[in-house]
Motif scaffolding. Sequence first.
Motif, mmCIF file in Angstrom:
data_model
loop_
_atom_site.group_PDB
_atom_site.id
_atom_site.type_symbol
_atom_site.label_atom_id
_atom_site.label_comp_id
_atom_site.label_asym_id
_atom_site.label_seq_id
_atom_site.Cartn_x
_atom_site.Cartn_y
_atom_site.Cartn_z
ATOM 1 N N ALA A 402 -5.428 22.247 -13.082
ATOM 2 C CA ALA A 402 -5.951 23.038 -14.196
ATOM 3 C C ALA A 402 -4.841 23.451 -15.155
ATOM 4 O O ALA A 402 -5.055 23.531 -16.369
ATOM 5 C CB ALA A 402 -6.682 24.267 -13.667
ATOM 6 N N SER A 403 -3.644 23.711 -14.626
ATOM 7 C CA SER A 403 -2.531 24.123 -15.484
ATOM 8 C C SER A 403 -2.154 23.023 -16.470
ATOM 9 O O SER A 403 -1.803 23.293 -17.620
ATOM 10 C CB SER A 403 -1.317 24.501 -14.630
ATOM 11 O OG SER A 403 -0.906 23.408 -13.813
ATOM 12 N N VAL A 404 -2.237 21.765 -16.031
ATOM 13 C CA VAL A 404 -1.935 20.638 -16.919
ATOM 14 C C VAL A 404 -3.031 20.491 -17.970
ATOM 15 O O VAL A 404 -2.762 20.237 -19.145
ATOM 16 C CB VAL A 404 -1.784 19.338 -16.103
ATOM 17 C CG1 VAL A 404 -1.556 18.142 -17.027
ATOM 18 C CG2 VAL A 404 -0.643 19.462 -15.110
ATOM 19 N N VAL A 405 -4.277 20.677 -17.536
ATOM 20 C CA VAL A 405 -5.403 20.561 -18.464
ATOM 21 C C VAL A 405 -5.313 21.627 -19.556
ATOM 22 O O VAL A 405 -5.630 21.373 -20.720
ATOM 23 C CB VAL A 405 -6.736 20.664 -17.701
ATOM 24 C CG1 VAL A 405 -7.914 20.686 -18.666
ATOM 25 C CG2 VAL A 405 -6.878 19.498 -16.731
ATOM 26 N N LYS A 406 -4.862 22.811 -19.204
ATOM 27 C CA LYS A 406 -4.703 23.868 -20.204
ATOM 28 C C LYS A 406 -3.684 23.474 -21.265
ATOM 29 O O LYS A 406 -3.847 23.783 -22.445
ATOM 30 C CB LYS A 406 -4.286 25.177 -19.530
ATOM 31 C CG LYS A 406 -5.402 25.844 -18.736
ATOM 32 C CD LYS A 406 -4.938 27.147 -18.105
ATOM 33 C CE LYS A 406 -6.075 27.808 -17.345
ATOM 34 N NZ LYS A 406 -5.662 29.093 -16.727
ATOM 35 N N GLN A 407 -2.624 22.794 -20.855
ATOM 36 C CA GLN A 407 -1.624 22.336 -21.816
ATOM 37 C C GLN A 407 -2.194 21.246 -22.717
ATOM 38 O O GLN A 407 -1.901 21.186 -23.907
ATOM 39 C CB GLN A 407 -0.394 21.808 -21.084
ATOM 40 C CG GLN A 407 0.363 22.862 -20.294
ATOM 41 C CD GLN A 407 1.493 22.269 -19.473
ATOM 42 O OE1 GLN A 407 1.879 21.122 -19.666
ATOM 43 N NE2 GLN A 407 2.016 23.043 -18.546
ATOM 44 N N LEU A 408 -3.020 20.399 -22.142
ATOM 45 C CA LEU A 408 -3.594 19.284 -22.888
ATOM 46 C C LEU A 408 -4.646 19.745 -23.884
ATOM 47 O O LEU A 408 -4.689 19.275 -25.025
ATOM 48 C CB LEU A 408 -4.230 18.293 -21.920
ATOM 49 C CG LEU A 408 -5.053 17.166 -22.549
ATOM 50 C CD1 LEU A 408 -4.161 16.176 -23.250
ATOM 51 C CD2 LEU A 408 -5.903 16.482 -21.502
#
Length: 519
Positions: A402-408
Motif C-alpha cells: 500500500a505504501s508504494v501504491v500511495k506514492q504511485l
Amino acid sequence: MKRRSFLKTSAAISTPLLINGIPISAVARNSFLDFVNPENDKILVLIQLGGGNDGLNTVLPLDQYSNLDKARNKILIKESLGLKLSDKTALHPSLADMKSLYDDSNLSLIHSVGYPNQNRSHFRSTDIWTSGSQADKYVTTGWLGRYYNNHHSSFPIGYPNANNPDPLAITVGGGVSQTCQGPIVNFSLAINNPDTLAAIPEPEFNSSIPSTNYGNELRYIMTTLQQYNDYSEVIKNGFISGGGTIAASGNPLLDKLNIVAQLINGGLKTKVYVVNIGGFDTHNNQCDPDDHEIGEHATLLAQLAGAMKGFQDLLKKYSLDKRVVGMTFSEFGRRIIANDSTGTDHGTAAPLFLFGSCIKGGMIGNNPTISSSVGNDEGVAMQYDFRSVYASILIDWFQMEASVVKQLLFEDFQKLPIIEGCVTTSVQDDSKRDFSFNLSNSPNPADQYTILSFDTKNEFIKIKLYDSIGSEIKNIFSGNVGEGHHEIKLDTSSLSAGNYVIRISSQTAQKTKLLGVIN
C-alpha cells in the motif's frame, strides 16, 4: 498529457517503428515486477470505452426513474425492458451477456466512478485517467509507466534479455497505451495481428557512431529495430502456441480479446493488455428516436457485453480464468439531460465494470440521485475516485504494498472490495464495512443553511461540497472524528440557487448526498 509535452517527448525518442502499421516501443517484462510478488502470475486487461459512455442508459437507476424520465425522455430506456440486477438497478437490454456474468458472480459494478473537478475535454480527461493524476496536475507519465522507469531507467538499451524476454504491456488494435508512458519512452507495445508479424531486415550500421544528436537518433533506431524483430518473434511464437488465429466473430472488440486470450494461453508473461472500443461520444443519434432500445449506443453496449462474456468463456476453456481480471473505463460519463439531437453531451462520473472469476460479484456504491429539477450542465456526481479502483487492483491483484501504491497514485485512496476467492495480500477485512456512511441533511432544499447528520467510526474523514458539474467548491470538514453520531451546520447563504453534492469519505467508505439550494 499536454500535447506540447507529448511532442517534446516524442521528438526526444525519434519516430518509432511499426508493428502491423502501429507505432510501438518495446517494454521489459520485469519493469514493475520489482514491486510485485515474484510468484504473482496475475494479468490485467483494460477495455477503454472511447468517447465517454452514457452511464445512465447503461445502468438504469430504477428508483430514480420518474425524475430521469423528466430529464431524458427523448432517449431513456423503458423501465420494463431493463435487465434487473436488483429492485433498484437494471442494465440496458443490450447487456444480456453482462447480466449473465453478473448472475455468475463474475461481474462487479462500481457506481459513479470519476474524479474531483471533472474535466470534460476528451484529451485532457483521458490524460487524467491514464496518468492517474489530479485534474489540476499535468503529469506526462502514465500510472504504470512510473513503475517501469523507476527500475529500468536505461531502457531501451539492453532489452530484451534473458531475464526479460517478454513485453510487459501490449495494446491490441491501437496505438501504445499512455498508461505506460515513461519520462522518455513508452513502456508498451502495440500490435494488430500477431499472425502476420514478420522480421524487418536489419542493415549493417557503421560500428563507429558519433556522439552527436544524429548519433543518438541512429542508436535509438538501431535498438528499436532490433527490439521489433526480437519481440515480434516472441509474440508470434506465443500466439501460435496459444492456438493461433480464431475466426472473425463479427464483433471487433471480441476479436481483439481473442488475440489477448491466445497470447496468454501461449505462455507470454505479459502483465497488462489494453484494448479499445470507440464510438461512445454520442452527441447525436444515440438511439432510435422512436425505439430507444436500439441504435448506436445499444450496438456498442452489445459488442462490449458480448466481448466480455466471450473472453471470459475462452479463459475458462483454457483454465486461465483465475489469472485474469478485466476492467472497463471511459474518460467521463454523459450529462443527465438529453440534448435536442437524440443524444447526450459530456458529463462527469459513470459506472465502471470489473469482470473475472476472481472478482467479488455485485455492486459497490448506490444509484446516483436524480433531482426533479436537473440543470442543463448537470452530470452524475462522483462516488468513487478512479484511482481508488486502480489502487485496489494493484494491492489485491498484483500484491503491491500500500505504501508504494500511495506514492504511485495518491495518499487518500479507498480500498475497495474487488477481489474474492483468489489469494490476496490485503490485511484489511473489507467485509466489516459496507463502504457507505449514513448521511442526511435538513432542510433540503436549503435556505441559508442545512444541518449535516452522519455516523462514523473512530477515523479520519473529509466532507466536501461540489457543484453540479463536479467542481469542488468548499472543504466543509477534514480531520479525525470519534465513533458515533455527528452534526455540522453548513452555511449556504453565499451559494447560488441550484443543485450541489455533499460527499463524505474515509479510507474505507463514502457517501454522496444531493443538496438543493434556494437562497
